[in-house]
Write a protein that holds these residues in place. Structure first.
Motif, PDB file in Angstrom:
ATOM      1  N   LEU A 121       0.823  -1.204   0.000  1.00 14.61           N
ATOM      2  CA  LEU A 121       0.000   0.000   0.000  1.00 14.61           C
ATOM      3  C   LEU A 121       0.861   1.259   0.000  1.00 14.61           C
ATOM      4  O   LEU A 121       1.934   1.296   0.593  1.00 14.61           O
ATOM      5  N   ASP A 122       0.352   2.286  -0.667  1.00 21.13           N
ATOM      6  CA  ASP A 122       1.034   3.580  -0.666  1.00 21.13           C
ATOM      7  C   ASP A 122       0.747   4.365   0.604  1.00 21.13           C
ATOM      8  O   ASP A 122       1.508   5.246   0.983  1.00 21.13           O
ATOM      9  N   ASN A 123      -0.372   4.060   1.252  1.00 17.61           N
ATOM     10  CA  ASN A 123      -0.799   4.801   2.433  1.00 17.61           C
ATOM     11  C   ASN A 123      -0.214   4.172   3.697  1.00 17.61           C
ATOM     12  O   ASN A 123      -0.639   3.088   4.111  1.00 17.61           O
ATOM     13  N   PRO A 124       0.753   4.820   4.366  1.00 15.02           N
ATOM     14  CA  PRO A 124       1.388   4.218   5.542  1.00 15.02           C
ATOM     15  C   PRO A 124       0.512   4.234   6.786  1.00 15.02           C
ATOM     16  O   PRO A 124       0.880   3.656   7.803  1.00 15.02           O
ATOM     17  N   GLU A 125      -0.659   4.882   6.705  1.00 17.78           N
ATOM     18  CA  GLU A 125      -1.546   4.964   7.861  1.00 17.78           C
ATOM     19  C   GLU A 125      -2.807   4.130   7.689  1.00 17.78           C
ATOM     20  O   GLU A 125      -3.691   4.150   8.546  1.00 17.78           O
ATOM     21  N   ALA A 126      -2.903   3.375   6.611  1.00 16.90           N
ATOM     22  CA  ALA A 126      -4.124   2.614   6.328  1.00 16.90           C
ATOM     23  C   ALA A 126      -4.209   1.351   7.168  1.00 16.90           C
ATOM     24  O   ALA A 126      -3.209   0.659   7.386  1.00 16.90           O
ATOM     25  N   ASN A 127      -5.423   1.065   7.643  1.00 14.77           N
ATOM     26  CA  ASN A 127      -5.694  -0.238   8.236  1.00 14.77           C
ATOM     27  C   ASN A 127      -5.960  -1.231   7.110  1.00 14.77           C
ATOM     28  O   ASN A 127      -6.239  -0.847   5.966  1.00 14.77           O
ATOM     29  N   ILE A 128      -5.913  -2.517   7.439  1.00 16.82           N
ATOM     30  CA  ILE A 128      -6.159  -3.551   6.431  1.00 16.82           C
ATOM     31  C   ILE A 128      -7.030  -4.642   7.045  1.00 16.82           C
ATOM     32  O   ILE A 128      -6.806  -5.050   8.190  1.00 16.82           O
ATOM     33  N   PHE A 129      -8.022  -5.105   6.290  1.00 18.33           N
ATOM     34  CA  PHE A 129      -8.881  -6.199   6.731  1.00 18.33           C
ATOM     35  C   PHE A 129      -8.489  -7.435   5.929  1.00 18.33           C
ATOM     36  O   PHE A 129      -8.480  -7.416   4.700  1.00 18.33           O
ATOM     37  N   ILE A 130      -8.130  -8.498   6.618  1.00 16.90           N
ATOM     38  CA  ILE A 130      -7.764  -9.751   5.954  1.00 16.90           C
ATOM     39  C   ILE A 130      -8.964 -10.685   5.960  1.00 16.90           C
ATOM     40  O   ILE A 130      -9.570 -10.933   7.010  1.00 16.90           O
ATOM     41  N   ALA A 131      -9.333 -11.174   4.780  1.00 15.55           N
ATOM     42  CA  ALA A 131     -10.468 -12.089   4.625  1.00 15.55           C
ATOM     43  C   ALA A 131      -9.986 -13.337   3.893  1.00 15.55           C
ATOM     44  O   ALA A 131      -9.701 -13.285   2.692  1.00 15.55           O
ATOM     45  N   ASN A 132      -9.865 -14.433   4.605  1.00 12.56           N
ATOM     46  CA  ASN A 132      -9.387 -15.695   4.034  1.00 12.56           C
ATOM     47  C   ASN A 132     -10.517 -16.704   3.928  1.00 12.56           C
ATOM     48  O   ASN A 132     -11.447 -16.712   4.744  1.00 12.56           O
ATOM     49  N   SER A 133     -10.424 -17.577   2.945  1.00 10.37           N
ATOM     50  CA  SER A 133     -11.402 -18.649   2.788  1.00 10.37           C
ATOM     51  C   SER A 133     -11.374 -19.565   4.006  1.00 10.37           C
ATOM     52  O   SER A 133     -10.309 -19.980   4.468  1.00 10.37           O
ATOM     53  N   ALA A 134     -12.558 -19.877   4.517  1.00 10.52           N
ATOM     54  CA  ALA A 134     -12.677 -20.780   5.662  1.00 10.52           C
ATOM     55  C   ALA A 134     -13.333 -22.102   5.279  1.00 10.52           C
ATOM     56  O   ALA A 134     -13.529 -22.971   6.133  1.00 10.52           O
ATOM     57  N   GLY A 135     -13.677 -22.255   3.983  1.00 11.33           N
ATOM     58  CA  GLY A 135     -14.401 -23.438   3.557  1.00 11.33           C
ATOM     59  C   GLY A 135     -15.875 -23.333   3.895  1.00 11.33           C
ATOM     60  O   GLY A 135     -16.297 -22.457   4.661  1.00 11.33           O
ATOM     61  N   HIS A 136     -16.670 -24.186   3.287  1.00  6.07           N
ATOM     62  CA  HIS A 136     -18.117 -24.216   3.538  1.00  6.07           C
ATOM     63  C   HIS A 136     -18.770 -22.859   3.264  1.00  6.07           C
ATOM     64  O   HIS A 136     -19.765 -22.499   3.905  1.00  6.07           O
ATOM     65  N   GLY A 137     -18.210 -22.104   2.315  1.00  6.26           N
ATOM     66  CA  GLY A 137     -18.789 -20.826   1.952  1.00  6.26           C
ATOM     67  C   GLY A 137     -18.602 -19.730   2.974  1.00  6.26           C
ATOM     68  O   GLY A 137     -19.249 -18.673   2.881  1.00  6.26           O
ATOM     69  N   GLU A 138     -17.722 -19.932   3.960  1.00 12.78           N
ATOM     70  CA  GLU A 138     -17.481 -18.935   4.996  1.00 12.78           C
ATOM     71  C   GLU A 138     -16.100 -18.299   4.827  1.00 12.78           C
ATOM     72  O   GLU A 138     -15.276 -18.760   4.045  1.00 12.78           O
ATOM     73  N   LEU A 139     -15.873 -17.230   5.603  1.00 11.55           N
ATOM     74  CA  LEU A 139     -14.605 -16.513   5.576  1.00 11.55           C
ATOM     75  C   LEU A 139     -14.083 -16.317   6.992  1.00 11.55           C
ATOM     76  O   LEU A 139     -14.850 -16.115   7.931  1.00 11.55           O
ATOM     77  N   PHE A 140     -12.747 -16.383   7.133  1.00 13.35           N
ATOM     78  CA  PHE A 140     -12.089 -15.903   8.339  1.00 13.35           C
ATOM     79  C   PHE A 140     -11.764 -14.437   8.110  1.00 13.35           C
ATOM     80  O   PHE A 140     -11.282 -14.070   7.025  1.00 13.35           O
ATOM     81  N   GLY A 141     -11.961 -13.591   9.094  1.00  4.04           N
ATOM     82  CA  GLY A 141     -11.664 -12.179   8.915  1.00  4.04           C
ATOM     83  C   GLY A 141     -11.118 -11.546  10.169  1.00  4.04           C
ATOM     84  O   GLY A 141     -11.475 -11.930  11.290  1.00  4.04           O
ATOM     85  N   GLN A 142     -10.225 -10.564   9.984  1.00  3.99           N
ATOM     86  CA  GLN A 142      -9.684  -9.821  11.111  1.00  3.99           C
ATOM     87  C   GLN A 142      -9.125  -8.491  10.604  1.00  3.99           C
ATOM     88  O   GLN A 142      -8.520  -8.432   9.529  1.00  3.99           O
ATOM     89  N   LEU A 143      -9.339  -7.439  11.385  1.00  2.00           N
ATOM     90  CA  LEU A 143      -8.855  -6.110  11.035  1.00  2.00           C
ATOM     91  C   LEU A 143      -7.510  -5.856  11.710  1.00  2.00           C
ATOM     92  O   LEU A 143      -7.335  -6.166  12.892  1.00  2.00           O
ATOM     93  N   PHE A 144      -6.577  -5.278  10.939  1.00  2.00           N
ATOM     94  CA  PHE A 144      -5.240  -4.973  11.448  1.00  2.00           C
ATOM     95  C   PHE A 144      -4.912  -3.501  11.223  1.00  2.00           C
ATOM     96  O   PHE A 144      -5.358  -2.884  10.257  1.00  2.00           O
ATOM     97  N   SER A 145      -4.086  -2.970  12.118  1.00  2.00           N
ATOM     98  CA  SER A 145      -3.657  -1.589  12.019  1.00  2.00           C
ATOM     99  C   SER A 145      -2.578  -1.438  10.953  1.00  2.00           C
ATOM    100  O   SER A 145      -2.101  -2.425  10.369  1.00  2.00           O
ATOM    101  N   ALA A 146      -2.145  -0.202  10.726  1.00  2.00           N
ATOM    102  CA  ALA A 146      -1.087   0.077   9.755  1.00  2.00           C
ATOM    103  C   ALA A 146       0.243  -0.532  10.177  1.00  2.00           C
ATOM    104  O   ALA A 146       1.158  -0.666   9.355  1.00  2.00           O
ATOM    105  N   SER A 147       0.362  -0.929  11.443  1.00  2.00           N
ATOM    106  CA  SER A 147       1.564  -1.613  11.919  1.00  2.00           C
ATOM    107  C   SER A 147       1.324  -3.119  12.067  1.00  2.00           C
ATOM    108  O   SER A 147       2.092  -3.816  12.736  1.00  2.00           O
ATOM    109  N   ALA A 148       0.252  -3.606  11.436  1.00  2.00           N
ATOM    110  CA  ALA A 148      -0.090  -5.039  11.392  1.00  2.00           C
ATOM    111  C   ALA A 148      -0.448  -5.612  12.757  1.00  2.00           C
ATOM    112  O   ALA A 148      -0.296  -6.814  12.984  1.00  2.00           O
ATOM    113  N   GLN A 149      -0.960  -4.776  13.641  1.00  2.03           N
ATOM    114  CA  GLN A 149      -1.421  -5.265  14.937  1.00  2.03           C
ATOM    115  C   GLN A 149      -2.939  -5.477  14.906  1.00  2.03           C
ATOM    116  O   GLN A 149      -3.671  -4.682  14.308  1.00  2.03           O
ATOM    117  N   PRO A 150      -3.451  -6.536  15.531  1.00  2.00           N
ATOM    118  CA  PRO A 150      -4.890  -6.817  15.490  1.00  2.00           C
ATOM    119  C   PRO A 150      -5.716  -5.706  16.116  1.00  2.00           C
ATOM    120  O   PRO A 150      -5.397  -5.223  17.203  1.00  2.00           O
TER     121      PRO A 150
END
Length: 220
Positions: free
Chosen positions: A103-132
Motif C-alpha cells: 500500500l502507498d498509504n502508511p496509515e491505512a488499516n487492512i482487513f484480511i479475509a481468508n477462505s474458511a471453507g463451507h462458503g465462509e470466511l475468516f476475517g480480522q482487522l489490522f492496524s497500519a503496523s499489522a497489529q490486530p
C-alpha cells in the motif's frame, strides 16, 4: 538472533523460509491446494543446511484443519530433533504484513479475509503496523461485508466478496515473514487455531465450542 525457520501450510499455499540474523538465505512457495504433507519435507530439506535453525515459527491458523496439523507436526518434530525453540503465529497477521507493504498509504488499516471453507470466511482487522484491531471472525460473506465496512481488504477469500478496487489477493508466504523485525509479529503458542468447529467431532462431544477469538484453539 541466529537462524530462524518459518513454516506456513495453513492455506492452499505451502511455503518455507530460512533466515540468518534476519536475512533470508533460502525459501520456497508453492500454490498447492492440497498435498502439503507430500511437499513440505522436501521443501525444508532443500533449504541451506536442510533448514536447520535455532528457532522455528509456524502458522498455527486460522485455516485448513489438515494444513495446520501438517505444519505443526513438522515444526514440532524438527524442534525436538534440533532442540530448537518453537512458536506459532497468526497467518492472517502475516498476510496483513504483506498487504500493508504493497500500500502507498502508511496509515491505512487492512482487513484480511481468508477462505474458511463451507462458503465462509475468516476475517480480522489490522492496524497500519499489522497489529490486530479486532477479534478473529468466522462469518458468511454477507455478514463479513458488514464487518469489513469499507476497509481495504486482502486475503485468499476475495472470490466470495464483491469486486473492489480496494482489494488484493494475498496468500501468506513464509518468505515474507518479518524476521528482521519480529516485534511486528505476535508470537503464539505452537497450538492450532482452527477458526471454526471441525466438520466431524466425537459422538461424546455434545457441548458446542466457541471459535471467535484468535487465542482460542479447536479440535479436529
Amino acid at each position: 538472533m541466529s537462524r530462524l525457520l518459518v513454516i506456513d501450510t495453513a492455506t492452499q499455499a505451502c511455503s518455507v523460509a530460512l533466515f540468518d540474523n534476519g536475512r533470508a538465505i533460502g525459501g520456497d512457495f508453492r500454490q498447492l491446494g492440497r498435498g502439503h504433507a507430500e511437499h513440505l519435507v522436501g521443501m525444508i530439506a532443500a533449504l541451506p543446511d536442510k533448514g536447520k535453525a535455532e528457532h522455528i515459527f509456524v502458522n498455527c491458523g486460522p485455516g485448513s484443519f489438515t494444513g495446520i496439523r501438517v505444519g505443526l507436526a513438522a515444526a514440532k518434530a524438527l524442534a525436538l530433533a534440533w532442540q530448537a525453540d518453537i512458536s506459532g503465529y497468526n497467518g492472517l497477521q502475516l498476510s496483513a504484513v504483506m498487504a500493508l507493504a504493497r500500500l502507498d498509504n502508511p496509515e491505512a488499516n487492512i482487513f484480511i479475509a481468508n477462505s474458511a471453507g463451507h462458503g465462509e470466511l475468516f476475517g480480522q482487522l489490522f492496524s497500519a503496523s499489522a497489529q490486530p484491531l479486532s477479534d478473529l471472525l468466522t462469518l458468511a460473506p454477507t455478514d463479513m461485508m458488514r464487518a469489513i465496512n469499507m476497509q481495504i481488504v486482502a486475503g485468499t477469500g476475495l472470490d466470495l466478496l464483491p469486486e473492489s478496487e480496494n482489494s488484493m489477493v494475498i496468500y501468506p508466504d513464509a518468505q515474507s515473514f518479518p524476521a528482521h523485525s519480529l516485534g511486528s509479529m505476535n508470537a503464539l503458542a505452537a497450538a492450532p487455531v482452527y477458526g471454526r468447529a471441525p466438520d466431524a467431532v466425537p459422538a461424546a462431544q455434545s457441548t458446542p465450542m466457541s471459535y471467535t477469538g484468535i487465542s482460542g484453539t479447536g479440535s479436529g
